[in-house]
Design a protein around this motif. Structure first.
Motif, mmCIF file in Angstrom:
data_model
loop_
_atom_site.group_PDB
_atom_site.id
_atom_site.type_symbol
_atom_site.label_atom_id
_atom_site.label_comp_id
_atom_site.label_asym_id
_atom_site.label_seq_id
_atom_site.Cartn_x
_atom_site.Cartn_y
_atom_site.Cartn_z
ATOM 1 N N SER A 71 19.377 9.213 -36.283
ATOM 2 C CA SER A 71 19.863 8.696 -35.004
ATOM 3 C C SER A 71 20.605 7.378 -35.193
ATOM 4 O O SER A 71 21.682 7.158 -34.609
ATOM 5 C CB SER A 71 18.690 8.503 -34.030
ATOM 6 O OG SER A 71 18.091 9.735 -33.700
ATOM 7 N N GLY A 74 23.838 8.030 -36.804
ATOM 8 C CA GLY A 74 24.725 8.673 -35.849
ATOM 9 C C GLY A 74 25.354 7.684 -34.881
ATOM 10 O O GLY A 74 26.544 7.776 -34.565
ATOM 11 N N THR A 75 24.562 6.729 -34.416
ATOM 12 C CA THR A 75 25.136 5.729 -33.505
ATOM 13 C C THR A 75 26.153 4.857 -34.233
ATOM 14 O O THR A 75 27.179 4.477 -33.655
ATOM 15 C CB THR A 75 24.030 4.862 -32.873
ATOM 16 O OG1 THR A 75 23.263 4.227 -33.900
ATOM 17 C CG2 THR A 75 23.119 5.696 -32.001
ATOM 18 N N LEU A 106 22.535 10.546 -27.876
ATOM 19 C CA LEU A 106 23.796 10.368 -28.579
ATOM 20 C C LEU A 106 24.979 10.487 -27.622
ATOM 21 O O LEU A 106 25.956 9.726 -27.708
ATOM 22 C CB LEU A 106 23.920 11.390 -29.708
ATOM 23 C CG LEU A 106 22.971 11.197 -30.895
ATOM 24 C CD1 LEU A 106 23.028 12.410 -31.821
ATOM 25 C CD2 LEU A 106 23.313 9.921 -31.667
#
Length: 390
Positions: A71, A74-75, A106
């Protein structure tokens, strides 16, 4: 006189053509310099999926890969995407993106950054009306769903899962109820080509704004399927230009940029080629030239169907790699193409599928073997490919 056909030829699986303009969206898609930024950036958030589709590029399995971008990673990737410029279009794909529990987060994060977030989920029991509504609330600008057969029997056989057709149709209706523009993706190969007319009717019945017709590239599980012949592909594209003139939805091809050449030839005037189709999509997108793909493990590819890496984005460098890597720069040079693609007078409006050339020859600059057109001055060797369904 009928209006000019929609000749959209990007390699995107979920573009945001009909979303209302915002302060962050580019005012004119044709003004985007594709040497500086992609029109479409796809992030394969996972390869996990409960389906076992015959054509799956990703060879998807039910389990998530242990080395997927986290996560936090991904950010950071979404933050890098913002560096391309206002309103960057981002497609979250898979596998099935719904296999990630952080998907809604997301989408919200990307939306807050000013990105235009779109999604290509699989037609499974996970895609409930409640999930669709949550994604819409999070900021998804478009949902793209796949239908490869016009009936439950044909679609489910191709997708490897009973019930997929009904679940996909239900999700399409839920998207409409949630106010999400809907795109339908269809794979063209020997097993599906006869169903295209019936699928065209279904796309209209579902109220889709765009039909993306994907011409098979032999990667992943798709290697065992039979592509159609170049001559059959030409006839399909001619038919698609006719469909586009009257259909209540836009039509684009995926991995078949010679659709634009077919449309130009039907109008007999290459100078007539519109820079866009009038509803905000960008034309002439090919792998590495207006299109980029980040894999589930962070590798930057020109396309999901062209798995040659320009490096990993975990350590940053997304923008620089897209702009400056030798791989991406070579794919943007249409004069560097080989074979009959390099000799073709339509190479700057078409350029052929670089992914298919790579899949068949290992050279992304070779000729696209699906194209039937032979330039008048070309007398070199012809690309070959196995085909069926003629």
């Amino acid at each position: 006189m009928s209006r000019p056909p929609h000749v959209d030829t990007d390699t995107n699986a979920g573009s945001d053509a009909d979303a209302p303009p915002t302060a962050t969206a580019p005012a004119d898609p044709s003004s985007i310099d594709t040497s500086r930024r992609p029109f479409v950036l796809v992030w394969e958030v996972t390869q996990a999926c409960d389906l076992a589709c015959d054509h799956c590029r990703a060879d998807a399995t039910p389990a998530r890969h242990p080395d997927e971008l986290t996560s936090a990673e991904g950010t950071r990737l979404l933050e890098q995407a913002r560096e391309f410029g206002p309103g960057q279009l981002v497609v979250l794909s898979g596998g099935d993106p719904l296999a990630r529990p952080d998907l809604v987060d997301l989408v919200e994060y990307g939306t807050d950054l000013g990105l235009r977030m779109t999604l290509t989920p699989s037609g499974t029991s996970s895609l409930t009306p409640e999930t669709v509504a949550d994604l819409a609330d999070a900021g998804v600008r478009r949902m793209a769903l796949s239908l490869d057969g016009a009936t439950a029997a044909s679609h489910d056989a191709f997708r490897g899962e009973d019930g997929s057709f009904e679940q996909t149709v239900a999700a399409a209706r839920a998207a409409r109820e949630a106010g999400l523009p809907l795109q339908i993706n269809t794979t063209v190969c020997a097993e599906t080509v006869a169903e295209l007319p019936a699928l065209c009717d279904l796309v209209a019945d579902l109220g889709a704004v765009l039909w993306s017709v994907f011409f098979l590239v032999p990667v992943g599980r798709g290697r065992v399927l039979d592509p159609i012949s170049p001559e059959r592909a030409e006839r399909v594209m001619e038919w698609l230009t006719e469909v586009s003139e009257d259909a209540p939805f836009g039509v684009k091809t995926t991995e078949a940029p010679h659709y634009r050449r077919v449309a130009i030839q039907r109008r007999r005037d290459a100078s007539d080629a519109p820079p866009t189709d009038g509803i905000g999509r960008r034309l002439g997108i090919t792998a590495g030239d207006g299109f980029a793909f980040v894999s589930h493990t962070g590798e930057l590819f020109p396309s999901g169907f062209l798995p040659a890496s320009a490096g990993n984005v975990r350590d940053g460098g997304l923008v620089e790699r897209y702009r400056e890597s030798d791989l991406f720069r070579s794919l943007r040079d249409r004069d560097a193409l080989g074979g009959k693609c390099g000799a073709c007078e339509f190479r700057h409006v078409c350029g052929g599928s670089r992914s298919r050339a790579y899949a068949h020859t290992g050279d992304p600059l070779a000729s696209d073997p699906l194209c039937a057109y032979v330039p008048a001055e070309y007398d070199g060797p012809m690309p070959t490919t196995r085909s069926a369904g003629d």
